[in-house]
Structure formats: C-alpha cells, structure tokens
Design an enzyme around this catalytic site. Structure first.
Site, PDB file in Angstrom:
ATOM      1  CD  GLU A  33      -1.267  -2.250   2.246  1.00  0.00           C
ATOM      2  OE1 GLU A  33      -0.113  -2.680   2.037  1.00  0.00           O
ATOM      3  OE2 GLU A  33      -1.978  -2.688   3.160  1.00  0.00           O
TER       4      GLU A  33
ATOM      5  CB  CYS B 232      -0.930   0.598   5.129  1.00  0.00           C
ATOM      6  SG  CYS B 232       0.638  -0.242   4.764  1.00  0.00           S
TER       7      CYS B 232
END
Length: 161
Positions: free
Chosen positions: A54, A85
């Site tokens: 991510e 993330c």
C-alpha cells in the site's frame, strides 16, 4: 471496470510478490478509471519494514500524478491495511479503500482499529471490505502453509475466509 476486476489485478500482483518470497499482498491505485500505480510487498527485497504494498503504491501514485493528495483515487488491496498503511491513507486524503480479506491481528480499517474512518482525524476514507475475500485469504493462507511446511519462520496472521 468493477471493483472485482481491480482486485483481480491486485491478486496477480500479490502472486508475483509471493513468487519473490514476499508476503503476498498486492495493491492497485485507480483514479478516473485508470490504473495509476501498482505494487506488491517488497519488505524482504528492500530490507525495509515499511515497504508494504500500500505504501509503495501510494508513493508511485504520487509520482505519477505529481501530487500527494489522492481524494479522487481508490486503492485496492488484497489484505486489510495495517495501522501504518491506514495512517498513510488518511495522510494522502485517499478517497476510497477496497480490500479483500480482513486481518484479525493487525487490521486498521475496521477489524482491530479503524484509523481510516476515525472521526477525530482530519480525513476519513470510504471503505469497501470483502471484495474477492475468499481468493485473497486463500492466497495468504497457502503462502504461510508453504512456509510452515518448509520449516521457515512465519509471522503470519489468521485470516478470515
């Protein structure tokens, strides 16, 4: 394209990561119907604990668009994001997150924490969970089963199917 189509792309990227010995997580960033970035986990390759799919996808999307704000973007990820993330998604003002399977040990988009929708923060991300959930969970489960079978160390999570 539909959410399931972009998630299939993320699954393909996750499979590529697994083939390199990385935990099989894939991420795709889509804006205005176009894929602007993609990434798989690279923690082992980069020897960097922050090299999650991510994070890398968001970095690449920022370079592609020439700006860090992602209000119009959707990030597709095979696994629910961790707190790092999820925090990055809030910081880039991500418009929408679509993920496959929940992470009952580290999920920060509703399972353990809900950083992406925390009303105390300056931005909330729209979330769609469970897209291709079974396929995403199976890929991760098979990867960790292979590690255990081969006698290698595992830092895996239980995954909901």
């Amino acid at each position: 394209m539909r959410d399931a189509d972009y998630m299939r792309m993320a699954l393909d990227i996750a499979r590529e990561a697994a083939a390199r010995g990385e935990i099989p997580v894939g991420a795709v960033v889509v804006q205005n119907g176009q894929v602007i970035a993609r990434a798989g986990n690279e923690k082992e390759r980069q020897e960097d604990a922050t090299a999650h799919a991510e994070i890398l996808a968001l970095q690449r999307a920022a370079r592609q668009t020439g700006g860090w704000r992602m209000q119009e973007a959707t990030l597709y990820c095979t696994l629910e994001p961790c707190s790092m993330c999820a925090g990055a998604m809030v910081n880039v003002r991500l418009g929408r997150l679509v993920y496959g399977t929940r992470d009952p040990k580290a999920g920060a988009a509703g399972t353990i924490l809900d950083i992406v929708r925390c009303p105390a923060l300056n931005h909330q991300v729209k979330v769609e969970a469970g897209v291709l959930k079974e396929e995403c969970a199976e890929l991760l489960s098979a990867f960790f089963a292979d590690l255990r079978r081969d006698g290698r160390e595992v830092e895996g999570a239980r995954l909901e199917m």
